[in-house]
Scaffold this active site. Structure first.
Site, PDB file in Angstrom:
ATOM      1  N   LYS A 129       0.810  -1.313   0.137  1.00 25.82           N
ATOM      2  CA  LYS A 129      -0.150  -0.139   0.007  1.00 25.82           C
ATOM      3  C   LYS A 129       1.017   1.000   0.209  1.00 25.82           C
ATOM      4  CE  LYS A 129      -3.160  -0.043   3.590  1.00 25.82           C
ATOM      5  NZ  LYS A 129      -3.664   1.305   4.276  1.00 25.82           N
ATOM      6  N   ARG A 189      -7.417  -3.906   9.814  1.00 24.71           N
ATOM      7  CA  ARG A 189      -6.277  -4.906  10.554  1.00 24.71           C
ATOM      8  C   ARG A 189      -7.325  -5.272  11.593  1.00 24.71           C
ATOM      9  NH1 ARG A 189      -1.979  -3.360   7.285  1.00 24.71           N
ATOM     10  NH2 ARG A 189      -1.356  -1.809   7.219  1.00 24.71           N
ATOM     11  N   ARG A 214       2.597   6.023  -3.388  1.00 26.27           N
ATOM     12  CA  ARG A 214       4.387   6.980  -3.351  1.00 26.27           C
ATOM     13  C   ARG A 214       4.291   6.659  -5.354  1.00 26.27           C
ATOM     14  NH1 ARG A 214       4.075   5.654   1.480  1.00 26.27           N
ATOM     15  NH2 ARG A 214       5.614   7.087   2.770  1.00 26.27           N
ATOM     16  N   SER A 217       6.911   8.386  12.876  1.00 27.93           N
ATOM     17  CA  SER A 217       6.225   8.664  11.035  1.00 27.93           C
ATOM     18  C   SER A 217       6.401   8.552   9.654  1.00 27.93           C
ATOM     19  CB  SER A 217       5.301   9.355  11.606  1.00 27.93           C
ATOM     20  OG  SER A 217       4.057   9.765  10.520  1.00 27.93           O
ATOM     21  N   GLY A 261      -5.205   7.818   5.941  1.00 33.65           N
ATOM     22  CA  GLY A 261      -4.316   8.713   6.305  1.00 33.65           C
ATOM     23  C   GLY A 261      -3.115   8.566   6.027  1.00 33.65           C
ATOM     24  N   ARG A 273      -6.545   1.549  18.007  1.00 34.29           N
ATOM     25  CA  ARG A 273      -5.368  -0.197  17.944  1.00 34.29           C
ATOM     26  C   ARG A 273      -5.273  -0.137  19.486  1.00 34.29           C
ATOM     27  NH1 ARG A 273      -2.974   0.119  12.044  1.00 34.29           N
ATOM     28  NH2 ARG A 273      -4.500  -0.283  11.043  1.00 34.29           N
ATOM     29  N   ASP A 329       2.071  -1.251  12.701  1.00 35.35           N
ATOM     30  CA  ASP A 329       0.629  -1.945  11.818  1.00 35.35           C
ATOM     31  C   ASP A 329       0.415  -3.183  11.980  1.00 35.35           C
ATOM     32  OD1 ASP A 329       0.134   0.680  10.352  1.00 35.35           O
ATOM     33  OD2 ASP A 329       1.501   0.057   8.883  1.00 35.35           O
TER      34      ASP A 329
END
Ligand code: S3P
Length: 425
Positions: free
Chosen positions: A20, A386, A25, A165, A91, A341, A310
């Site tokens: 993803k 997820r 990108r 990040s 996001g 999460r 993740d």
């Protein structure tokens, strides 16, 4: 609602969807380039479609073929639009696109679904404002709808990303393509290197410096070239099937090569430490993994091993099936994903019958010792793909699952349930 039943035996070979991160990108860099690019192996998830939709609204031509996607970047560059730019659940779309739009003269409005509108955008608003763009949102944490006023010429900055990040790093680097002077992004915890590597591959003016203390990426104003992108398979999707294979008592699952960036495959080391029987081979094509039934034991996991966190929800399922108490350390960022999460991983493990606890940004899960001892699962995954996939894996290796909100899986993995069922032998 989706009902998932336990499987007697699991066997097969799987190629999970295109990564993803690389897919977003590849679309963005192709749209910024002057000319036609070909994209192979792109993720078909809705998140990536959201990025494609926005780039089309900004003047790029995106054509979806059966295997290949072609993107034509306008020679004069992307142009402003007054249309609402819908990021859906993604996001990555909202944060990366903020970086792109910072360099497109005009006022743009980015919107998202309820999950995305609850996620903080101040982390990109701050550095982009320092570069001369204007980013406004709702409240102190700058929630969507997000108004990004871009400028044809930004100013380069030196920025140390305050939280690990890749999305923030990438927003600044993409804005840096339109900035005077140099833009420097430093990270003390290395996050996925997808943007800087792909910028380099597209001929942008980028330097990457790796050191003991982290990574420093320098970008100067430049335009990516059009090219043929080959998107590798997504390790964060493969993680569901790796855990499925090791937790199930009678399973052999082969996963075709996936992205091998060290920041992406930390979960494999965690599972090996837990006693997982994995065959991991690396070639030019990426990392290939075979996962076999294993007895897992508890471990201690730091977010530094899995910088995007993740894979934590699925590792929580692994911990729930292991013997002993697993500790998850410095997991605060989990609260800011598609859903909370941190709470969700604890809720999932508790619903499987585990004792759980937390203190500050740490939590623990007392494993059941054997997934056969999981309780039948009923869970509402909210708008979090997820959490859907983690619950489904727990149901297949345990006593079944009833999952509310399962359709949100299409944001990243539209064929997840078909692939899962295809492994039932
Ligand atoms: C991503 C970065 C990570 C990750 C997300 C994809 C990216 O987010 O959770 O799924 O493509 O840059 P953070 O940048 O918030 O860690």
């Amino acid at each position: 609602m989706r009902v998932v039943t336990p499987a007697a035996r699991l066997e097969g070979t799987l190629r999970v969807p295109g990564d993803k991160s690389a897919s977003h990108r590849a679309l963005i860099l192709s749209a910024l380039a002057n000319g036609s690019s070909v994209l192979e192996g792109l993720s078909e998830g809705e998140d990536v479609r959201s990025s494609a939709g926005i780039l089309s609204a900004l003047g790029a031509r995106v054509e979806w073929g059966s295997d290949l996607v072609t993107v034509e970047g306008p020679s004069e560059g992307l142009r402003a639009t007054t249309l609402d730019l819908d990021c859906g659940n993604s996001g990555t779309t909202m944060r990366l696109m903020s970086g792109v739009l910072a360099g497109v003269e005009g006022r743009h409005r980015l919107v998202g679904d309820a999950s995305l509108s609850a996620r903080p955008m101040d982390r990109v608003a701050r550095p982009l404002s320092l570069m001369g763009a204007f980013v406004e949102g709702v409240g102190e944490r700058v929630h969507a709808p997000l108004l990004v006023t871009g400028r044809a010429s930004l100013e380069g900055i030196e920025y140390e990303v305050p939280v690990p990040s890749a999305q923030v790093k990438s927003a600044v680097l993409l804005a840096g393509l339109h900035a005077s002077g140099v833009t420097v992004v430093r990270e003390t915890v290395r996050t996925r290197p997808t943007t800087e590597r792909m910028l380099l591959a597209a001929g942008a003016d980028v330097d990457i410096d790796e050191s003991e203390s982290g990574r420093r990426v320098v970008v100067r104003a430049s335009r990516p070239h059009p090219r043929h992108w080959r998107v590798p398979a997504d390790p964060s999707q493969a993680a569901f099937f790796v855990v499925l294979g090791v937790l199930h008592p009678d399973a052999v699952i082969h996963l075709e090569p996936m992205d091998d960036a060290p920041e992406r495959i930390g979960f494999l080391h965690v599972l090996e430490r837990m006693g997982a029987q994995l065959e991991v081979t690396t070639s030019e094509e990426g990392v290939r993994v075979t996962a076999r039934s294993s007895h897992l034991r508890a471990t201690e996991i730091s977010s530094r091993e899995i910088p995007s966190v993740d894979e934590v929800p699925i590792l929580a399922v692994a911990a729930a099936g292991a013997t002993g108490r697993s500790y998850f350390r410095e997991m605060g960022e989990l609260r800011l994903k598609e859903s909370d999460r941190f709470a969700g991983s604890l809720r999932l493990a508790a619903a499987l019958g585990c004792e759980v606890g937390s203190e500050g940004d740490d939590f623990w899960i007392e494993g059941r010792g054997d997934p056969q001892r999981f309780a039948p699962l009923a869970l509402d995954a909210g708008l979090d793909h997820r959490m859907v996939m983690s619950s489904a894996v727990a149901g297949v290796v345990g006593q079944g699952a009833r999952i509310e909100g399962e359709s949100t899986v299409s944001s990243s993995y539209p064929h997840f349930f078909e692939d899962l069922d295809g492994l039932r032998a």
